[in-house]
Design a protein around this motif. Structure first.
Motif, mmCIF file in Angstrom:
data_model
loop_
_atom_site.group_PDB
_atom_site.id
_atom_site.type_symbol
_atom_site.label_atom_id
_atom_site.label_comp_id
_atom_site.label_asym_id
_atom_site.label_seq_id
_atom_site.Cartn_x
_atom_site.Cartn_y
_atom_site.Cartn_z
ATOM 1 N N THR A 132 13.874 26.274 49.211
ATOM 2 C CA THR A 132 12.888 24.679 49.861
ATOM 3 C C THR A 132 13.108 25.367 50.690
ATOM 4 O O THR A 132 11.036 25.306 51.395
ATOM 5 N N TYR A 133 13.194 25.804 52.351
ATOM 6 C CA TYR A 133 12.200 26.482 53.202
ATOM 7 C C TYR A 133 11.399 27.725 52.848
ATOM 8 O O TYR A 133 9.783 27.302 53.606
ATOM 9 N N LYS A 139 9.026 18.891 60.186
ATOM 10 C CA LYS A 139 10.875 18.015 60.349
ATOM 11 C C LYS A 139 11.494 19.202 59.276
ATOM 12 O O LYS A 139 12.575 19.696 60.440
ATOM 13 N N LEU A 140 11.243 20.491 58.822
ATOM 14 C CA LEU A 140 12.058 21.376 58.426
ATOM 15 C C LEU A 140 12.394 21.931 59.921
ATOM 16 O O LEU A 140 13.789 22.458 60.009
ATOM 17 N N LYS A 198 19.022 24.159 54.056
ATOM 18 C CA LYS A 198 18.462 23.407 53.098
ATOM 19 C C LYS A 198 19.039 24.949 52.146
ATOM 20 O O LYS A 198 18.853 25.902 52.344
ATOM 21 N N GLU A 231 14.803 20.047 62.121
ATOM 22 C CA GLU A 231 15.454 20.422 61.675
ATOM 23 C C GLU A 231 16.187 21.839 61.377
ATOM 24 O O GLU A 231 17.782 21.945 62.056
ATOM 25 N N LEU A 232 15.751 22.506 62.293
ATOM 26 C CA LEU A 232 15.775 23.733 62.255
ATOM 27 C C LEU A 232 16.435 24.241 63.883
ATOM 28 O O LEU A 232 17.141 25.247 63.813
ATOM 29 N N GLN A 271 6.097 18.415 56.218
ATOM 30 C CA GLN A 271 7.158 18.466 55.844
ATOM 31 C C GLN A 271 7.645 20.162 56.626
ATOM 32 O O GLN A 271 8.762 19.858 56.649
ATOM 33 N N GLY A 325 20.028 26.749 58.699
ATOM 34 C CA GLY A 325 19.514 25.504 58.166
ATOM 35 C C GLY A 325 20.579 25.074 57.185
ATOM 36 O O GLY A 325 21.841 26.056 56.463
#
Length: 301
Positions: free
Chosen positions: A137-138, A295-296, A133, A299-300, A292, A131
């Motif tokens: 954050t993760y 969502k992450l 980020k 994205e990953l 969230q 990712g």
């Protein structure tokens, strides 16, 4: 030899905020008194509670687990168990997971280890490579996600974390500097939300240094390794400022905490706790349609 300010025994610590030298006995009494004060003041522990303890294996969580077991082991209406989140950080997390296992076993507390890899299909190390980020954050999002879900599935009514006075005052000042009053209001939850386990912080009146001394006095395993991903330039500046200010004017961290607590009624009125939804994808509580964590994960890939 420096004597205790309350008796003739040898002092083991100098409390700059109280200007007292304390022996082992009187330090432990004072340490545990402030925990009980926080617990009573914010009704952290109530009758028939089943309390999940976030046990990472670090110094704060190990000391918290030991202290709660010691102070409340005779309460037959209470249950304690521990949750360890294994993010998958090579050369850093495995030793602390082992410490957590040993501590829970020695205290006779039910213990469960939950991993990023088993739940999300990848470790934090892999997330960072894949990712864009920041690692924290993760880690922050997925740790909170797993702690809350696991605590709820295991029937917890409260989730105890090892955040101490240093941690809390840094967060308070950071929110103030960022003009994020809404986030500051959420530091003390107003009411129970369906699906969200209420968090409690029994160490909110305890300095980080005192946590270490208490742990050492009880021969608890103390892991002082820094997470290889921990890099908070702004928080580090706030931490250093508070350290220097406290060093020059002892007791200022208590002042920050007291000021925040006086603002709590105003913050609650200005930012009432909103009702949470269920994530459309995983069903976990969230203020939005999709949480969230989901969502992450999207994205990953």
């Amino acid at each position: 030899m420096i004597g205790c300010s309350r008796c003739d025994r040898r002092a083991v610590i100098f409390q700059r905020h109280s200007n007292r030298h304390l022996c082992k006995r009187h330090f432990i009494e004072d340490f545990e008194r402030r925990i009980k004060l926080a617990v009573r003041k914010f009704k952290m522990i109530e009758k028939n509670d089943r309390i999940a303890i976030a046990l990472s294996g670090g110094k704060d969580s190990v000391t918290l687990t030991y202290t709660l077991a010691k102070l409340y082991e005779k309460r037959r209406d209470l249950e304690l168990f521990a949750i360890t989140i294994d993010e998958g950080i090579s050369n850093y997390r495995p030793p602390t997971v082992e410490i957590a296992r040993k501590v829970a076993e020695q205290l006779g507390i039910e213990h469960v280890v939950v991993s990023f890899e088993e739940n999300f299909g990848m470790t934090l190390d892999e997330m960072v490579k894949r990712g864009d980020k920041k690692p924290c954050t993760y880690c922050g999002v997925f740790r909170k996600y797993l702690l809350n879900r696991t605590a709820r599935e295991m029937g917890a009514t409260k989730l105890a974390t090892g955040h101490n006075l240093d941690d809390e005052t840094q967060t308070i000042l950071l929110n103030f500097l960022n003009a994020d009053m809404e986030r500051m209001a959420r530091l003390v939850p107003q009411r129970v939300q369906e699906g969200l386990i209420m968090r409690i912080k029994p160490f909110r009146y305890i300095y980080e240094k005192e946590v270490v001394v208490y742990g050492l006095l009880h021969n608890l395993p103390m892991d002082f390794e820094e997470c290889p991903y921990s890099y908070f330039p702004v928080r580090a500046s706030v931490r250093d400022f508070l350290y220097e200010f406290e060093n020059k004017y002892p007791g200022r961290k208590f002042s920050v905490m007291n000021s925040f607590e006086k603002l709590i009624p105003c913050l609650r009125e200005m930012y009432p706790q909103i009702d949470l939804n269920r994530c459309e994808r995983c069903g976990e509580p969230t203020p939005k349609k999709v949480c969230q964590a989901c969502k992450l994960l999207e994205e990953l890939g």
